[in-house]
Enzyme design. Structure first.
Site, PDB file in Angstrom:
ATOM      1  N   GLY A 259     -24.327  11.751 -67.505  1.00 32.74           N
ATOM      2  CA  GLY A 259     -24.726  10.964 -68.637  1.00 32.74           C
ATOM      3  C   GLY A 259     -25.892  11.083 -70.414  1.00 32.74           C
TER       4      GLY A 259
ATOM      5  N   GLU B 101     -20.782   9.755 -64.908  1.00 26.52           N
ATOM      6  CA  GLU B 101     -21.410  10.404 -64.158  1.00 26.52           C
ATOM      7  C   GLU B 101     -22.324  11.087 -64.632  1.00 26.52           C
ATOM      8  OE1 GLU B 101     -17.433  12.296 -65.359  1.00 26.52           O
ATOM      9  OE2 GLU B 101     -16.273  11.151 -64.429  1.00 26.52           O
TER      10      GLU B 101
ATOM     11  N   GLY C 139     -25.602  13.374 -63.704  1.00 24.22           N
ATOM     12  CA  GLY C 139     -26.182  14.321 -62.531  1.00 24.22           C
ATOM     13  C   GLY C 139     -27.502  14.162 -63.672  1.00 24.22           C
ATOM     14  N   ARG C 140     -27.774  15.316 -64.031  1.00 18.96           N
ATOM     15  CA  ARG C 140     -29.634  16.074 -64.946  1.00 18.96           C
ATOM     16  C   ARG C 140     -29.903  14.288 -64.543  1.00 18.96           C
ATOM     17  NH1 ARG C 140     -29.662  20.158 -67.517  1.00 18.96           N
ATOM     18  NH2 ARG C 140     -27.726  19.668 -68.872  1.00 18.96           N
TER      19      ARG C 140
ATOM     20  N   CYS D 272     -32.576  43.180 -61.511  1.00 19.92           N
ATOM     21  CA  CYS D 272     -33.364  44.155 -62.698  1.00 19.92           C
ATOM     22  C   CYS D 272     -32.390  44.091 -63.696  1.00 19.92           C
ATOM     23  CB  CYS D 272     -32.225  45.760 -61.969  1.00 19.92           C
ATOM     24  SG  CYS D 272     -33.416  46.137 -60.094  1.00 19.92           S
TER      25      CYS D 272
ATOM     26  N   TYR E 150     -28.532  21.214 -61.537  1.00 17.99           N
ATOM     27  CA  TYR E 150     -28.103  22.401 -62.205  1.00 17.99           C
ATOM     28  C   TYR E 150     -29.207  23.881 -61.848  1.00 17.99           C
ATOM     29  CZ  TYR E 150     -25.301  19.310 -64.888  1.00 17.99           C
ATOM     30  OH  TYR E 150     -25.013  18.727 -64.562  1.00 17.99           O
TER      31      TYR E 150
HETATM   32  N1  LLP Z   1     -19.316  14.861 -65.952  1.00 16.88           N
HETATM   33  C1  LLP Z   1     -18.513  15.944 -66.140  1.00 16.88           C
HETATM   34  C2  LLP Z   1     -16.401  15.814 -65.869  1.00 16.88           C
HETATM   35  C3  LLP Z   1     -18.867  17.020 -66.161  1.00 16.88           C
HETATM   36  O1  LLP Z   1     -18.193  18.199 -66.632  1.00 16.88           O
HETATM   37  C4  LLP Z   1     -20.809  17.037 -65.989  1.00 16.88           C
HETATM   38  C5  LLP Z   1     -21.367  17.722 -66.333  1.00 16.88           C
HETATM   39  C6  LLP Z   1     -21.383  15.560 -65.481  1.00 16.88           C
HETATM   40  C7  LLP Z   1     -20.281  14.439 -65.617  1.00 16.88           C
HETATM   41  C8  LLP Z   1     -22.336  15.303 -65.443  1.00 16.88           C
HETATM   42  O2  LLP Z   1     -23.213  15.954 -66.191  1.00 16.88           O
HETATM   43  P1  LLP Z   1     -24.701  15.527 -66.977  1.00 16.88           P
HETATM   44  O3  LLP Z   1     -25.525  13.602 -66.436  1.00 16.88           O
HETATM   45  O4  LLP Z   1     -25.805  16.452 -65.754  1.00 16.88           O
HETATM   46  O5  LLP Z   1     -25.420  15.275 -67.786  1.00 16.88           O
HETATM   47  N2  LLP Z   1     -25.173  24.355 -66.537  1.00 16.88           N
HETATM   48  C9  LLP Z   1     -25.711  23.375 -67.549  1.00 16.88           C
HETATM   49  C10 LLP Z   1     -24.580  22.335 -67.555  1.00 16.88           C
HETATM   50  C11 LLP Z   1     -23.392  22.255 -67.125  1.00 16.88           C
HETATM   51  C12 LLP Z   1     -22.777  20.715 -67.513  1.00 16.88           C
HETATM   52  C13 LLP Z   1     -21.624  20.708 -67.027  1.00 16.88           C
HETATM   53  N3  LLP Z   1     -20.990  18.744 -66.777  1.00 16.88           N
HETATM   54  C14 LLP Z   1     -27.504  23.148 -67.339  1.00 16.88           C
HETATM   55  O6  LLP Z   1     -28.278  23.997 -66.623  1.00 16.88           O
HETATM   56  O7  LLP Z   1     -28.129  22.566 -68.362  1.00 16.88           O
END
Ligand code: LLP
Length: 414
Positions: A237, A271, A273-274, A341, A369
């Site tokens: 997203g 898809e 998430g955030r 540390c 995350y």
């Molecule tokens: N689909 C796939 C194939 C992905 O690899 C990801 C995220 C998403 C969907 C979801 O993306 P979003 O809607 O959340 O942007 N740890 C990092 C973010 C890594 C995202 C990896 N892939 C952070 O804390 O910013």
């Protein structure tokens, strides 16, 4: 989501001080209403072009959060057998699961075939062969989608850019065409879609539109070859506002995406998430002690980089608020650090706050995350997770105990 009553900060109708008393700190606290509101905002934005929203489980994989979303009719984007098991346990519909990831293990593919998921987002010719031979051996027909690498700069942090040609993800367009032909001839496989995911925390629409146009063009070429697809999946997203970023609105996003798709018959899959859980969660931590070094003020809190890795890993900015801030108290500039540390163990830098030892502090926008990237580094038991719904609260993951740290380990026989 937040309100101040008698100078006490509340999430929905529950005081954060009360939650700290009951569950201790550090704890991740989530608002159920906010999660649902975020999910419905995306769904409603696409009301004229129905979309399948497959929540990206990697952003927050707590069972209760997955259950909340499954109850709203969400699908799920998974990247491992562990995430598949979580979704099934939480009551998610397997027919709405897409399986992404650049390195799927045989056992993970088999579990997903058994569960009868919506599709595998295939990322290489090796993976295609692996899936096909497993189908041959075990008598399945695998629904597949090809994850195309559109070579587009998403203009985000380099660690979370995934759609450039030098990244490990996806398949170059010309090779994707060849693989589609191969898969079309393969009776173990059924091509159902095309997808891409170009990165995370993307705040502008242009990279999404460019990637979508590439997928639409490919769908057109494939249809001329007699290969008809049922969906187009444009990955994660849009980003969220952590500080002062200007972020495209879902309504505008939906309008532009739907306009681009007006001549296609495929269903759109997203898809995110955030954008569903990011601003629905915070990390509640207590100031353990205050100290001064080299002219800097350090507030050492009981959360650390093992609880919230984002600031150390991406130098990301999370807003910090003091729970019982008295407007008349003198503010100073603080570095909010953990007890680990490493100098990289910071949660926030240069924040103007009135802080005393023992105060509670909320680190905002940690719903995505956050806990899922936490670890036991420095042998620190992981934080508790709490779900707040109106005036109710529920512990959805108990705080780990010290004995949990080594219950899988064995001493050598003496
Ligand atoms: N689909 C796939 C194939 C992905 O690899 C990801 C995220 C998403 C969907 C979801 O993306 P979003 O809607 O959340 O942007 N740890 C990092 C973010 C890594 C995202 C990896 N892939 C952070 O804390 O910013």
């Amino acid at each position: 989501m937040f309100s101040r009553k008698a100078k006490r900060l509340h999430l929905e109708n529950v005081s954060l001080e009360k939650l700290a008393e009951i569950y201790g700190t550090p704890s991740f606290i989530y608002s159920e209403s906010k999660i649902i509101e975020n999910f419905l905002e995306i769904k409603n934005a696409f009301s004229s072009n129905p979309v399948e929203i497959c929540f990206s489980v990697k952003s927050n994989s707590n069972l209760a959060i997955l259950q909340v979303l499954a109850n709203q009719g969400a699908g799920f984007d998974i990247v491992s057998g562990g995430e598949l098991a979580r979704v099934l346990k939480a009551g998610g519909d397997p027919k709405k699961i897409v399986f992404s990831g650049v390195g799927k293990q045989k056992w993970e593919i088999l579990e997903a075939l058994k569960a009868n998921i919506l599709c595998f987002n295939v990322e290489s010719s090796s993976e295609l062969k692996k899936i096909s031979s497993l189908c041959q051996e075990y008598g399945y027909i695998a629904p597949i989608s090809f994850r195309v690498n559109p070579d587009i700069d998403p203009k985000t942090h380099p660690y979370i850019s995934t759609g450039l040609k030098e990244n490990k993800f996806g398949i170059p367009i010309n090779i994707a065409m060849e693989l589609c032909n191969d898969a079309h001839q393969d009776s173990n496989l059924r091509i159902v879609g095309l997808d891409c995911h170009i990165g995370s925390q993307i705040t502008e629409i242009e990279p999404f539109l460019s990637a979508l146009q590439i997928l639409i063009d490919l769908v057109g070429v494939l249809s001329k070859k007699g290969i008809t697809l049922s969906h187009i999946d444009i990955g994660g997203g849009i980003g969220i506002r952590y500080k002062n970023e200007s972020v495209i609105k879902w309504n505008t996003f939906a309008k532009k995406i739907s306009t681009l798709m007006r001549n296609t018959s495929q269903q759109l899959i997203l898809e995110p998430g955030r954008s569903i859980v990011g601003d629905a969660g915070l990390l509640l931590t207590r100031v353990d002690l205050l100290k001064k070094n080299g002219g800097k003020n350090f507030a050492v809190v009981d959360a650390a980089m093992n609880d919230l890795l984002r600031p150390a890993l991406y130098q990301s900015w999370h807003e910090v608020i003091a729970i019982r801030e008295d407007e008349n108290e003198n503010k100073a500039e603080w570095e909010i650090v953990g007890p680990i540390c490493e100098t990289g163990d910071f949660l926030a830098k240069g924040r103007l706050l009135a802080l005393n030892e023992g105060d509670l502090v909320a680190i905002l926008d940690c719903g995505a995350y956050g806990f899922c990237m936490s670890s036991n580094y420095n042998s620190r038991p992981r934080a508790a997770e709490i779900l707040v719904t109106k005036n109710k609260h529920l512990c959805i993951r108990k705080r780990e105990q010290v004995s949990d740290l080594f219950h899988l380990e064995t001493l050598k026989p003496s």
